[in-house]
Design a protein around this motif. Structure first.
Motif, PDB file in Angstrom:
ATOM      1  N   GLN A  90       0.827  -1.204   0.000  1.00 32.65           N
ATOM      2  CA  GLN A  90       0.000   0.000   0.000  1.00 32.65           C
ATOM      3  C   GLN A  90       0.867   1.261   0.000  1.00 32.65           C
ATOM      4  OE1 GLN A  90      -2.147  -1.091   3.539  1.00 32.65           O
ATOM      5  NE2 GLN A  90      -3.951  -1.762   2.378  1.00 32.65           N
ATOM      6  N   LEU A  91       1.927   1.239   0.782  1.00 31.97           N
ATOM      7  CA  LEU A  91       2.840   2.382   0.832  1.00 31.97           C
ATOM      8  C   LEU A  91       3.541   2.570  -0.511  1.00 31.97           C
ATOM      9  CD1 LEU A  91       4.214   4.655   2.418  1.00 31.97           C
ATOM     10  CD2 LEU A  91       5.857   2.938   3.266  1.00 31.97           C
ATOM     11  N   ALA A  92       4.004   1.481  -1.108  1.00 39.85           N
ATOM     12  CA  ALA A  92       4.664   1.568  -2.414  1.00 39.85           C
ATOM     13  C   ALA A  92       3.704   2.132  -3.458  1.00 39.85           C
ATOM     14  CB  ALA A  92       5.183   0.194  -2.836  1.00 39.85           C
ATOM     15  N   HIS A  93       2.445   1.720  -3.407  1.00 40.45           N
ATOM     16  CA  HIS A  93       1.442   2.246  -4.336  1.00 40.45           C
ATOM     17  C   HIS A  93       1.249   3.745  -4.122  1.00 40.45           C
ATOM     18  CE1 HIS A  93      -2.032   2.327  -6.930  1.00 40.45           C
ATOM     19  NE2 HIS A  93      -2.696   2.965  -5.985  1.00 40.45           N
ATOM     20  N   ALA A  94       1.167   4.182  -2.864  1.00 43.77           N
ATOM     21  CA  ALA A  94       0.990   5.608  -2.564  1.00 43.77           C
ATOM     22  C   ALA A  94       2.208   6.419  -3.024  1.00 43.77           C
ATOM     23  CB  ALA A  94       0.758   5.810  -1.067  1.00 43.77           C
ATOM     24  N   LEU A  95       3.393   5.854  -2.871  1.00 43.93           N
ATOM     25  CA  LEU A  95       4.607   6.538  -3.303  1.00 43.93           C
ATOM     26  C   LEU A  95       4.659   6.637  -4.824  1.00 43.93           C
ATOM     27  CD1 LEU A  95       7.363   7.812  -2.584  1.00 43.93           C
ATOM     28  CD2 LEU A  95       8.322   5.483  -2.662  1.00 43.93           C
ATOM     29  N   GLY A  96       4.267   5.561  -5.482  1.00 42.69           N
ATOM     30  CA  GLY A  96       4.298   5.548  -6.945  1.00 42.69           C
ATOM     31  C   GLY A  96       5.706   5.798  -7.459  1.00 42.69           C
ATOM     32  N   ASP A  97       5.823   6.703  -8.422  1.00 45.57           N
ATOM     33  CA  ASP A  97       7.138   7.000  -8.988  1.00 45.57           C
ATOM     34  C   ASP A  97       7.710   8.313  -8.457  1.00 45.57           C
ATOM     35  OD1 ASP A  97       5.484   8.783 -10.277  1.00 45.57           O
ATOM     36  OD2 ASP A  97       6.093   8.222 -12.306  1.00 45.57           O
ATOM     37  N   LYS A  98       7.126   8.804  -7.370  1.00 47.61           N
ATOM     38  CA  LYS A  98       7.614  10.056  -6.762  1.00 47.61           C
ATOM     39  C   LYS A  98       8.858   9.762  -5.912  1.00 47.61           C
ATOM     40  CE  LYS A  98       3.821  10.886  -4.495  1.00 47.61           C
ATOM     41  NZ  LYS A  98       2.728   9.955  -4.634  1.00 47.61           N
ATOM     42  N   ASP A  99       9.698  10.765  -5.748  1.00 44.24           N
ATOM     43  CA  ASP A  99      10.849  10.617  -4.862  1.00 44.24           C
ATOM     44  C   ASP A  99      10.420  10.589  -3.398  1.00 44.24           C
ATOM     45  OD1 ASP A  99      12.701  10.494  -6.906  1.00 44.24           O
ATOM     46  OD2 ASP A  99      13.264  12.607  -6.759  1.00 44.24           O
ATOM     47  N   TYR A 100       9.376  11.351  -3.071  1.00 37.55           N
ATOM     48  CA  TYR A 100       8.885  11.448  -1.685  1.00 37.55           C
ATOM     49  C   TYR A 100       7.367  11.366  -1.701  1.00 37.55           C
ATOM     50  CZ  TYR A 100      13.654  12.941  -0.979  1.00 37.55           C
ATOM     51  OH  TYR A 100      15.025  12.986  -0.978  1.00 37.55           O
ATOM     52  N   LEU A 101       6.783  11.083  -0.568  1.00 38.86           N
ATOM     53  CA  LEU A 101       5.348  10.819  -0.480  1.00 38.86           C
ATOM     54  C   LEU A 101       4.488  11.948  -1.024  1.00 38.86           C
ATOM     55  CD1 LEU A 101       5.458   9.082   2.992  1.00 38.86           C
ATOM     56  CD2 LEU A 101       4.897   7.993   0.800  1.00 38.86           C
ATOM     57  N   GLU A 102       4.931  13.175  -0.838  1.00 43.14           N
ATOM     58  CA  GLU A 102       4.194  14.326  -1.365  1.00 43.14           C
ATOM     59  C   GLU A 102       4.954  15.009  -2.490  1.00 43.14           C
ATOM     60  OE1 GLU A 102       1.018  15.509  -0.747  1.00 43.14           O
ATOM     61  OE2 GLU A 102       0.888  13.529   0.173  1.00 43.14           O
ATOM     62  N   GLY A 103       5.898  14.312  -3.083  1.00 45.31           N
ATOM     63  CA  GLY A 103       6.670  14.874  -4.170  1.00 45.31           C
ATOM     64  C   GLY A 103       7.913  15.611  -3.700  1.00 45.31           C
ATOM     65  N   ARG A 104       7.863  16.131  -2.493  1.00 45.57           N
ATOM     66  CA  ARG A 104       9.037  16.760  -1.884  1.00 45.57           C
ATOM     67  C   ARG A 104       9.147  16.251  -0.458  1.00 45.57           C
ATOM     68  NH1 ARG A 104       9.230  20.828   1.941  1.00 45.57           N
ATOM     69  NH2 ARG A 104       7.318  21.878   2.457  1.00 45.57           N
TER      70      ARG A 104
END
Length: 168
Positions: A90-104
């Protein structure tokens, strides 16, 4: 509660890593976005790290560190690992291809990467390449390295203090 981490600043004495991280983040836009939505989402990731992820990995950590040879632990570990893997997926899905959870990077990433350290010895994170890379990015930040060193120093100091007699 006589535990580390703790913080003492002026008249404020606090314990609990999430509360301390949020307190520190309030002082730095590097950790806490100034916009309302960014602030709320960063805060939500702190709670997610401490409730959704840590609760799962803490049980596995307890088995690995304290009970690995107990018969009940050998029976329980597969179910615990299965739940940890669900949460990591679930965490990996939320992260997706972003470097950080909220993009920064935010305080949410700080807490999440620290919580993921609990299961370092299991190697489970290796099955989630995006999470492994995310955790490495977070941990390689100079501020993370300094905070980790300070935290370890706090634990060392706490070991030197006499324990309080707790009520039975």
């Amino acid at each position: 509660f006589g535990q580390a981490p703790a913080i003492e600043e002026d008249d404020l004495v606090m314990h609990e890593s999430g509360a301390i991280a949020l307190y520190i983040a309030e002082k730095s836009e590097a950790l806490m976005p100034k916009d309302r939505i960014g602030r709320e989402r960063a805060t939500a990731w702190v709670f997610s790290a401490l409730n959704s992820i840590e609760n799962a990995v803490q049980e596995l950590g307890s088995i690995v560190f304290f009970h690995k040879d107990a018969a009940w632990a050998k029976e329980r570990r597969p179910q615990v690992e299965q739940f940890v893997r669900l949460r990591l997926s679930q965490l990996a899905h939320a992260l997706g291809d972003k470097d950080y959870l909220e993009g920064r990077f935010t305080v949410g990433d700080l807490m999440m990467s620290d919580v993921l350290r609990i299961i370092d010895t299991t190697g489970i994170i290796n099955d989630y390449p995006t999470l492994k890379a995310y955790k490495a990015r977070c941990e390689s930040r100079p501020a993370f390295q300094r905070a980790l060193a300070d935290q370890m120093q706090g634990f060392a100091q706490a070991r030197k203090r006499p324990r309080l007699d707790l009520p039975q």
